[in-house]
Design a protein around this motif. Structure first.
Motif, PDB file in Angstrom:
ATOM      1  N   TYR A   1       7.960 -14.804   0.429  1.00 29.86           N
ATOM      2  CA  TYR A   1       7.512 -13.552   1.017  1.00 29.86           C
ATOM      3  C   TYR A   1       7.497 -12.449  -0.048  1.00 29.86           C
ATOM      4  O   TYR A   1       8.340 -12.442  -0.953  1.00 29.86           O
ATOM      5  CB  TYR A   1       8.437 -13.119   2.155  1.00 29.86           C
ATOM      6  CG  TYR A   1       8.376 -13.988   3.388  1.00 29.86           C
ATOM      7  CD1 TYR A   1       7.163 -14.452   3.890  1.00 29.86           C
ATOM      8  CD2 TYR A   1       9.546 -14.343   4.058  1.00 29.86           C
ATOM      9  CE1 TYR A   1       7.117 -15.245   5.031  1.00 29.86           C
ATOM     10  CE2 TYR A   1       9.514 -15.135   5.200  1.00 29.86           C
ATOM     11  CZ  TYR A   1       8.291 -15.582   5.667  1.00 29.86           C
ATOM     12  OH  TYR A   1       8.246 -16.364   6.790  1.00 29.86           O
TER      13      TYR A   1
ATOM     14  N   SER B   1       0.829  -1.206   0.000  1.00 28.07           N
ATOM     15  CA  SER B   1       0.000   0.000   0.000  1.00 28.07           C
ATOM     16  C   SER B   1       0.866   1.260   0.000  1.00 28.07           C
ATOM     17  O   SER B   1       2.065   1.214   0.329  1.00 28.07           O
ATOM     18  CB  SER B   1      -0.904   0.011   1.236  1.00 28.07           C
ATOM     19  OG  SER B   1      -0.123   0.150   2.424  1.00 28.07           O
TER      20      SER B   1
ATOM     21  N   PRO C   1       5.257 -11.765   7.409  1.00 27.46           N
ATOM     22  CA  PRO C   1       3.999 -11.322   8.033  1.00 27.46           C
ATOM     23  C   PRO C   1       4.154 -10.380   9.222  1.00 27.46           C
ATOM     24  O   PRO C   1       3.234  -9.613   9.523  1.00 27.46           O
ATOM     25  CB  PRO C   1       3.346 -12.641   8.455  1.00 27.46           C
ATOM     26  CG  PRO C   1       3.862 -13.641   7.471  1.00 27.46           C
ATOM     27  CD  PRO C   1       5.276 -13.231   7.208  1.00 27.46           C
TER      28      PRO C   1
ATOM     29  N   GLU D   1       2.777  -2.784   6.709  1.00 18.19           N
ATOM     30  CA  GLU D   1       1.598  -3.563   6.325  1.00 18.19           C
ATOM     31  C   GLU D   1       1.976  -4.477   5.157  1.00 18.19           C
ATOM     32  O   GLU D   1       2.560  -4.035   4.171  1.00 18.19           O
ATOM     33  CB  GLU D   1       0.466  -2.627   5.904  1.00 18.19           C
ATOM     34  CG  GLU D   1      -0.796  -3.339   5.466  1.00 18.19           C
ATOM     35  CD  GLU D   1      -1.839  -2.378   4.923  1.00 18.19           C
ATOM     36  OE1 GLU D   1      -2.874  -2.839   4.397  1.00 18.19           O
ATOM     37  OE2 GLU D   1      -1.607  -1.151   5.008  1.00 18.19           O
ATOM     38  N   THR D   2       1.676  -5.758   5.288  1.00 19.11           N
ATOM     39  CA  THR D   2       2.061  -6.717   4.260  1.00 19.11           C
ATOM     40  C   THR D   2       0.881  -7.089   3.377  1.00 19.11           C
ATOM     41  O   THR D   2      -0.272  -7.046   3.816  1.00 19.11           O
ATOM     42  CB  THR D   2       2.633  -7.998   4.892  1.00 19.11           C
ATOM     43  OG1 THR D   2       1.663  -8.552   5.797  1.00 19.11           O
ATOM     44  CG2 THR D   2       3.906  -7.688   5.661  1.00 19.11           C
ATOM     45  N   PRO D   3       1.128  -7.438   2.120  1.00 17.89           N
ATOM     46  CA  PRO D   3       0.049  -7.829   1.207  1.00 17.89           C
ATOM     47  C   PRO D   3      -0.676  -9.071   1.705  1.00 17.89           C
ATOM     48  O   PRO D   3      -0.085  -9.953   2.332  1.00 17.89           O
ATOM     49  CB  PRO D   3       0.790  -8.113  -0.110  1.00 17.89           C
ATOM     50  CG  PRO D   3       2.082  -7.390   0.013  1.00 17.89           C
ATOM     51  CD  PRO D   3       2.435  -7.411   1.451  1.00 17.89           C
ATOM     52  N   GLN D   4      -1.955  -9.141   1.413  1.00 21.84           N
ATOM     53  CA  GLN D   4      -2.756 -10.287   1.816  1.00 21.84           C
ATOM     54  C   GLN D   4      -2.737 -11.390   0.767  1.00 21.84           C
ATOM     55  O   GLN D   4      -3.110 -12.526   1.045  1.00 21.84           O
ATOM     56  CB  GLN D   4      -4.206  -9.841   2.078  1.00 21.84           C
ATOM     57  CG  GLN D   4      -4.333  -8.793   3.178  1.00 21.84           C
ATOM     58  CD  GLN D   4      -3.783  -9.286   4.507  1.00 21.84           C
ATOM     59  OE1 GLN D   4      -4.114 -10.385   4.959  1.00 21.84           O
ATOM     60  NE2 GLN D   4      -2.941  -8.472   5.143  1.00 21.84           N
ATOM     61  N   ASP D   5      -2.333 -11.049  -0.454  1.00 24.01           N
ATOM     62  CA  ASP D   5      -2.341 -12.032  -1.532  1.00 24.01           C
ATOM     63  C   ASP D   5      -1.311 -13.133  -1.275  1.00 24.01           C
ATOM     64  O   ASP D   5      -0.226 -12.894  -0.736  1.00 24.01           O
ATOM     65  CB  ASP D   5      -2.014 -11.365  -2.875  1.00 24.01           C
ATOM     66  CG  ASP D   5      -3.058 -10.320  -3.261  1.00 24.01           C
ATOM     67  OD1 ASP D   5      -4.164 -10.376  -2.706  1.00 24.01           O
ATOM     68  OD2 ASP D   5      -2.734  -9.451  -4.095  1.00 24.01           O
ATOM     69  N   THR D   6      -1.661 -14.364  -1.667  1.00 25.15           N
ATOM     70  CA  THR D   6      -0.729 -15.478  -1.595  1.00 25.15           C
ATOM     71  C   THR D   6       0.259 -15.393  -2.754  1.00 25.15           C
ATOM     72  O   THR D   6      -0.128 -15.161  -3.898  1.00 25.15           O
ATOM     73  CB  THR D   6      -1.475 -16.820  -1.664  1.00 25.15           C
ATOM     74  OG1 THR D   6      -2.403 -16.889  -0.569  1.00 25.15           O
ATOM     75  CG2 THR D   6      -0.502 -17.983  -1.574  1.00 25.15           C
TER      76      THR D   6
END
Length: 308
Positions: free
Chosen positions: A262, A194, A245, A225-230
């Motif tokens: 990651y 983001s 995470p 803040e880390t991306p939620q996508d796998t």
């Protein structure tokens, strides 16, 4: 072949050369010196090939006894080297004779020193390299990835005729600091993070964690803040900045795993990785953006200079 006997092994001392190329697809890490620039300078002082094996000494505590006569060169951080009790200035070559004692104490500045010998250290190559990689159990004196131990013998060539000592010109000496700025080239996954995460990353100061090692420099600071996508696992390059995470960045170094899943902000400029290698735990680190074109230009100048 005789060379140096290890009297004290110190915190971590490893034989390193330019590393194992062409085996990452088999899961074999490249390895090599964390501060490659200092290692290249040590070899250049002795007219060694750039890929000659050197000794990487982390945080000092190493004592060696010469069992032969040869020229050596020491670069990198100043680990308060003495020869037979006499202080020895780094970034120059000098003559050692049978019975001489080389002692590396606690750092005066920097964190890693590089000891080169005329002709290079002569341990047995494994997969084309003498580089020590502990996680892969490859390289080093015994070929099994172990660091130096008391009683080990560091084999090198006997030098019959004394050569003239040399030193690095003042303008080429690095400015070693524990408060550094690393230049990051944003990668293709940059859009997964983001705007707020990027603002926090550029505007924050991070500390080098005590949990850092040759696999990765772990940073501690404001959590991103880390991306939620796998994300599927993929090849991991040197200098990649991963964000796990917990939101604390990890800069991947020479002994990194070959695959990782990651998300990555991008890559630091490799030249900055050499600066990072001289940082002690607790060092303060900030980041600035760098374009790919500028990064490539700086790397081309560096590679041409050392004939790589």
């Amino acid at each position: 072949m005789i060379g140096f006997r290890v009297v004290k092994s110190g915190i971590l001392a490893l034989v390193q050369d330019t590393g194992r190329l062409g085996y990452q697809h088999l899961g074999v890490t490249r390895g090599g010196p964390l501060d490659a620039k200092s290692a290249y300078w040590a070899n250049r002082l002795l007219n060694n090939p750039a890929d000659a094996a050197v000794l990487e000494i982390t945080a000092g505590g190493v004592e060696l006894e010469s069992r032969t006569q040869t020229m050596v060169a020491v670069t990198g951080g100043d680990l308060n080297l003495t020869v037979n009790g006499e202080p020895q200035v780094p970034w120059q070559s000098f003559w050692v004779r049978q019975g001489d004692r080389l002692k590396f104490a606690t750092p005066r500045y920097g964190f890693r020193a590089y000891l080169a010998v005329s002709g290079g250290l002569q341990s047995k190559p494994i997969l084309g390299s003498r580089a020590t990689v502990q996680r892969d159990h490859l390289g080093g004196i015994h070929g099994n990835g172990e660091p130096l131990k008391v009683g080990d013998e560091l084999p090198c060539k006997h030098l019959a005729e004394e050569e003239i000592s040399r030193q690095i010109p003042q303008q080429y000496l690095p400015q070693i600091s524990q408060n550094i700025t690393l230049h990051l080239i944003p990668g293709y996954q940059q859009h997964l993070f983001s705007k707020a995460a990027w603002q926090k990353f550029w505007g924050s100061e991070f500390s080098l964690s005590t949990h850092s090692n040759r696999m990765g420099a772990r940073l501690f600071g404001p959590a991103l803040e880390t991306p939620q996508d796998t994300i599927l696992s993929e090849g991991v390059s040197y200098g990649a900045v991963q964000v796990p995470p917990d939101g604390q960045p990890i800069i991947m170094l020479e002994d990194r795993q070959t695959l990782g899943g990651y998300p990555k902000l991008g890559n630091i400029l490799p030249l900055d990785g050499f600066v990072l290698a001289q940082c002690m735990p607790g060092a303060k680190i900030r980041f600035q953006p760098l374009s790919l074109a500028e990064g490539q230009q700086q790397m081309r100048r560096y590679l041409r200079f050392f004939g790589l």
